[in-house]
Design an enzyme around this catalytic site. Structure first.
Site, short mmCIF file in Angstrom:
data_model
loop_
_atom_site.label_atom_id
_atom_site.label_comp_id
_atom_site.label_asym_id
_atom_site.label_seq_id
_atom_site.Cartn_x
_atom_site.Cartn_y
_atom_site.Cartn_z
N PHE A 20 0.86 -1.18 0.00
CA PHE A 20 0.00 0.00 0.00
C PHE A 20 0.90 1.23 0.00
O PHE A 20 2.11 1.13 0.21
CB PHE A 20 -0.87 -0.01 1.27
CG PHE A 20 -2.34 -0.22 1.00
CD1 PHE A 20 -2.78 -1.29 0.26
CD2 PHE A 20 -3.29 0.66 1.52
CE1 PHE A 20 -4.15 -1.49 0.05
CE2 PHE A 20 -4.65 0.47 1.31
CZ PHE A 20 -5.08 -0.59 0.57
N GLN A 32 -8.66 14.00 4.21
CA GLN A 32 -7.98 13.26 3.16
C GLN A 32 -8.86 13.15 1.92
O GLN A 32 -10.02 12.74 2.01
CB GLN A 32 -7.63 11.86 3.64
CG GLN A 32 -6.97 11.00 2.57
CD GLN A 32 -6.30 9.78 3.16
OE1 GLN A 32 -6.94 8.77 3.40
NE2 GLN A 32 -5.02 9.89 3.42
N HIS A 59 -9.08 10.98 -1.24
CA HIS A 59 -8.55 9.73 -1.77
C HIS A 59 -8.32 9.90 -3.26
O HIS A 59 -9.20 10.40 -3.96
CB HIS A 59 -9.54 8.58 -1.51
CG HIS A 59 -8.95 7.22 -1.71
ND1 HIS A 59 -8.61 6.73 -2.95
CD2 HIS A 59 -8.62 6.26 -0.82
CE1 HIS A 59 -8.10 5.52 -2.80
NE2 HIS A 59 -8.09 5.20 -1.52
N LEU A 117 -15.53 4.58 -3.89
CA LEU A 117 -14.11 4.33 -3.68
C LEU A 117 -13.57 3.20 -4.55
O LEU A 117 -14.21 2.17 -4.72
CB LEU A 117 -13.89 3.97 -2.20
CG LEU A 117 -12.49 3.50 -1.79
CD1 LEU A 117 -11.50 4.65 -1.87
CD2 LEU A 117 -12.52 2.94 -0.38
N GLU A 133 -6.84 1.69 -2.92
CA GLU A 133 -5.41 1.88 -3.18
C GLU A 133 -4.75 0.52 -3.48
O GLU A 133 -3.71 0.46 -4.12
CB GLU A 133 -4.80 2.50 -1.93
CG GLU A 133 -3.35 2.90 -2.03
CD GLU A 133 -2.95 3.76 -0.83
OE1 GLU A 133 -3.57 4.82 -0.64
OE2 GLU A 133 -2.04 3.36 -0.10
N ARG A 176 -1.13 9.46 0.06
CA ARG A 176 -2.36 9.82 -0.64
C ARG A 176 -2.45 11.30 -0.94
O ARG A 176 -2.97 11.72 -1.97
CB ARG A 176 -3.57 9.39 0.20
CG ARG A 176 -3.81 7.92 0.13
CD ARG A 176 -5.02 7.52 0.95
NE ARG A 176 -5.22 6.08 0.83
CZ ARG A 176 -6.09 5.39 1.53
NH1 ARG A 176 -6.84 6.00 2.43
NH2 ARG A 176 -6.22 4.09 1.36
N HIS A 202 -12.48 11.60 1.55
CA HIS A 202 -12.48 10.21 1.99
C HIS A 202 -12.41 10.05 3.50
O HIS A 202 -13.05 9.16 4.07
CB HIS A 202 -11.28 9.51 1.35
CG HIS A 202 -11.17 8.05 1.64
ND1 HIS A 202 -12.19 7.17 1.35
CD2 HIS A 202 -10.17 7.31 2.17
CE1 HIS A 202 -11.81 5.94 1.70
NE2 HIS A 202 -10.60 6.01 2.22
N ARG A 223 -3.41 10.40 6.58
CA ARG A 223 -3.47 9.00 6.98
C ARG A 223 -2.91 8.10 5.89
O ARG A 223 -3.15 8.33 4.70
CB ARG A 223 -4.92 8.60 7.26
CG ARG A 223 -5.10 7.13 7.55
CD ARG A 223 -6.49 6.80 8.02
NE ARG A 223 -7.51 6.85 6.99
CZ ARG A 223 -7.65 5.95 6.02
NH1 ARG A 223 -6.81 4.93 5.92
NH2 ARG A 223 -8.63 6.06 5.14
#
Lengths: 234, 587
Positions: free
Chosen positions: B118, B240, B242, B252, B255, B286, B353, B398
């Site tokens: 990730f 955040q 995304h 969504l 990732e 991100r 997100h 995050r």
């Protein structure tokens, strides 16, 4: 323009439910049924339905759409409008609380009855319990259930015996634990299902398979449970 | 009004709330979960890619300290290092517990939990290349985790008040929290739910933005309640975006797609992340990837007729890998983008997100405010965990896969702490009649409203203001315009109509109450964002483009009574090693 015909019932003001027609301009877009309901709720805030994720994973917005159970958020109008009309009703077979919101208590009670949690009495290791990829693959098509109740409320056997027949959703979950190599209580699980109603009221009509919005196959899982019960009995 | 009493009441039935509840009911305490939707409908269910944790499956030499380093760096150095250390070191235990409870993780050939790469992950403190540390159940990890936790709670007989909506906190004369006022949505009954420990696990508030991956239910109810009770929120300007929300729909796309080898392309087919993050490329933080995408779009290299999105390319991975590793993404893309990733790319755009900020807490989940001298002061009886809390492990940005870990580690930690407090016989002073009445006042006001304004219209206007003035890139003068626009909206929100005053399953009433919470979060976000005069993590300002460690290596604290932004020190104390010093953040 399409006609959206919606089941309405407010227990505080209505003696009987009725269908209410809304005229709706799709502006040429193939909207999801949930988008249409949201827009109609702007016009009439008293219209009531459940919704959460709007992407088909939370299972809130199961309803009967032009005669077929499904999730409003992933059912496009193109699949549901016939002759410029769409008919939206609550999921059938369970009590209606208000408009499209049903009382799902009986459905959840059947889920709880199968003891939907892993049982393994051996002491847990310091790390995870190992499971081979082949063993894990047996859970595919089972664990993805979102408890939307589209299947059980499409099942005539469940309509007849919602207190005694577990129903396709609960049985799919029963098999999810029977099929898990980490679970050690298969015998107890089977003995609790071994009566004329819990499993054997399934007559293989397969409405559950036809409506499942996640493409799961409860009938096949029920077949596996049947086989296990029959093998266990001989 | 009826009163229900519990040892502990947890507001919110998502991952952190159910983990906290499980801890307490396992230990024999009378714990109740108040949740506005049936628990498995909570937004945790939408988490896809996985839960990041150094369980040393993919790499037997993996260390939780490396995960800690990544998380501190990802936070742009305003994550609290004590909390990050606690999360990364206790994470493996918490993940193994979930597996023992039955969570159907995907597996490696040796039968261990499958881990995928990730964004922002490294080995050896950034020196050893890309790590694969995110434990996954295909691309349905949140669903698998949430259902497993619900099942665990059924087994341990947790009390569930399903489809109940918490309206406001009840405080006693000592300003301790002694429970909440809640509505049973089905009957419309209003109840005082009294408790020795009130845990807010109410999740995020992505619905303050017009374009969000968040569920309809993510309306910041806990943040709204805390602010109305006069408690501060921390780092609430940190939102955040995304990188990969499906253009138009907002849903969504994990990732994990890029973790499995997918990448972003512009209209020329160029893999543009190679220019912005030469090492990590598509697996940079991100915030970095989202900003790069917006730059591509602004500079005219966006895709589609309007040039307003870029593409996520997956087809080169082949049908078999996509079916095995990313089956949910195939479904979502076909449904919402009308694109089959097996043969064509998915149109994606940065989409709101996650709320990094929230109710400030310590590692035990105890909610904090500031004492007169500015030091931390514990709010008796009040706890928070999960996205609603700011403990703070995410700081200004995050890392993917860290939200699910946050949920279970701090849900569990809150439960453990409350368990001990209950064992020690914690008692709070009885609330007076006036205490309770003041908590019901807002609801009574709404119920007697003769206002004209429609909640749905106001909500849409609020979302547009936030989207336009407080998005991926921010600028002082525009944000000040946004604050003025919000203020004029506030007067209209106070005049909201509730034409339908029926009792049974009245979702119009619930949506009007949610609107109050959305507004509270939006206002706190706007004022805090304008105040932070630097760029850090997800907070990127055109007028202050550099990180300013001299003035802003700190948390922001928004105090609702004076609508004032203060500062709070970041925690730099580690037990296991010397702390990580702020450094230039590159990927």
């Amino acid at each position: 323009m399409i006609t959206v015909s919606i089941y309405r019932f407010n227990p505080e003001t209505d003696e009987h439910p009725h269908m209410q027609d809304f005229e709706f301009d799709t502006v040429g877009k193939d909207l999801m049924v949930l988008d249409v309901l949201e827009k109609l709720k702007v016009e009439d805030p008293s219209l009531v339905f459940r919704r959460s994720c709007r992407e088909g994973v939370c299972g809130s917005d199961g309803m009967n759409i032009s005669g077929k159970n499904g999730l409003a958020c992933i059912t496009p109008l193109s699949e549901a409008v016939r002759n410029n009309k769409i008919i939206i009703r609550p999921l059938p077979g369970l009590p209606v609380i208000r408009d499209l919101v049903i009382d799902m208590q009986q459905f959840y009670a059947q889920y709880e009855k199968i003891e939907p949690y892993m049982v393994n009495d051996s002491p847990a290791p310091q790390i995870e319990r190992l499971q081979s990829q082949e063993e894990r693959a047996k859970l595919d098509g089972l664990y993805e259930c979102i408890l939307c109740a589209c299947c059980s409320t499409a099942c005539p056997s469940f309509w007849w015996n919602p207190e005694k027949f577990i129903g396709p959703s609960g049985l799919l979950q029963a098999y999810r634990f029977l099929a898990d190599s980490r679970d050690t209580s298969a015998e107890e699980r089977l003995s609790k299902l071994n009566d004329p109603f819990s499993v054997f009221r399934c007559h293989g009509i397969m409405n559950c398979v036809q409506v499942c919005p996640k493409g799961l196959n409860p009938t096949r899982a029920i077949g596996h449970i049947r086989n296990m019960l029959i093998r266990g009995a001989t | 009004m009826r009163t229900l009493s519990f040892d502990a009441v947890i507001v919110g039935g998502g991952g952190s709330g159910m983990r906290a509840a499980l801890q307490l009911s396992q230990s024999g305490y009378n714990a109740a979960v108040i949740t506005k939707v049936f628990p498995t409908r909570s937004h945790t269910v939408s988490a896809q890619g996985g839960i990041t944790c150094a369980i040393a499956s993919d790499d037997p030499d993996d260390q939780w300290q490396w995960h800690m380093y990544d998380t501190v760096k990802g936070s742009d150095f305003i994550g609290d290092q004590e909390a990050i250390e606690y999360m990364c070191s206790t994470g493996p235990e918490a993940v193994f517990e979930l597996e023992h409870m039955g969570l159907p993780f995907s597996r490696t050939e040796s039968g261990r939990i499958y881990q995928r790469p990730f964004g922002g992950q490294s080995k050896d403190f950034g020196k050893g290349g890309q790590a694969a540390r995110t434990c996954a159940a295909a691309d349905r990890t949140g669903h698998a985790l949430l259902h497993t936790l619900y099942q665990g709670n059924l087994k341990n007989k947790t009390v569930f008040l399903n489809e109940w909506f918490a309206v406001d906190l009840v405080k006693n004369d000592d300003s301790a929290v002694v429970g909440v006022i809640a509505i049973d949505i089905e009957s419309g009954e209003v109840v005082f739910v009294k408790s020795k420990a009130t845990v807010f696990a109410t999740g995020g508030a992505g619905r303050i933005y017009a374009s969000t991956t968040n569920a309809h239910i993510c309306t910041g109810d806990g943040i709204g309640m805390a602010l109305r009770a006069g408690f501060p929120v921390q780092d609430i300007e940190m939102w955040q975006f995304h990188p990969t929300g499906i253009a138009g729909a907002g849903t969504l796309v994990t990732e994990g797609c890029r973790g499995e080898g997918g990448y972003l392309i512009n209209k020329h087919g160029e893999r543009f992340m190679e220019r912005y993050a030469p090492n990590a490329k598509d697996l940079a933080g991100r915030d970095v990837v989202a900003r790069s995408m917006v730059m591509e779009i602004l500079e005219g290299r966006g895709c589609g007729e309007a040039g307003d999105h870029v593409f996520l390319k997956l087809d080169h991975l082949g049908k078999d890998i996509l079916n095995a590793k990313l089956p949910g993404i195939l479904e979502l893309s076909r449904t919402f983008a009308h694109a089959d990733p097996v043969v064509e790319p998915i149109p994606v755009v940065p989409t709101c997100h996650y709320m990094m900020g929230g109710i400030p807490t310590n590692v035990n989940g105890q909610a904090l405010t500031a004492a007169g001298d500015g030091s931390d002061k514990i709010i008796e009886g009040f706890y928070a965990c999960g996205e609603a809390a700011c403990v703070s492990v995410h700081g200004a940005n995050r890392l993917g896969g860290n939200s699910l870990l946050d949920l279970i580690v701090f849900g569990r930690a809150s439960g453990l702490f409350i368990e001990n407090a209950l064992r020690d016989g914690v008692e709070l002073r009885e609330p007076t009649k006036e205490n309770i009445e003041s908590a019901v006042a807002g609801l009574n006001e709404l119920n007697s409203s003769v206002g004209q304004e429609q909640a749905s219209t106001l909500r849409a206007e609020l979302q547009t203001i936030m989207q336009n003035f407080f998005g991926v890139f921010r600028r002082g003068d525009l944000m000040r315009d946004g604050i003025v626009a919000l203020q004029s909206l506030k007067q209209r929100i106070d005049n909201v109509a509730l034409d339908d005053k029926s009792m049974v399953f009245n979702t119009a009433r619930i949506e009007a109450l949610e609107l109050r919470n959305l507004y509270a979060v939006a206002e706190a976000t706007a004022i805090s964002a304008e105040a932070r005069t630097e760029s850090r993590g997800a907070h990127a300002r055109d007028d202050f483009q550099e990180r300013d460690d001299t003035n802003w290596l700190c948390h922001s604290m928004f105090y609702p009574d004076e609508k004032r932004v203060g500062k709070r020190n970041v925690n730099f104390s580690l037990k296991s090693r010397k702390p990580f010093e702020p450094a230039v953040r590159t990927y």
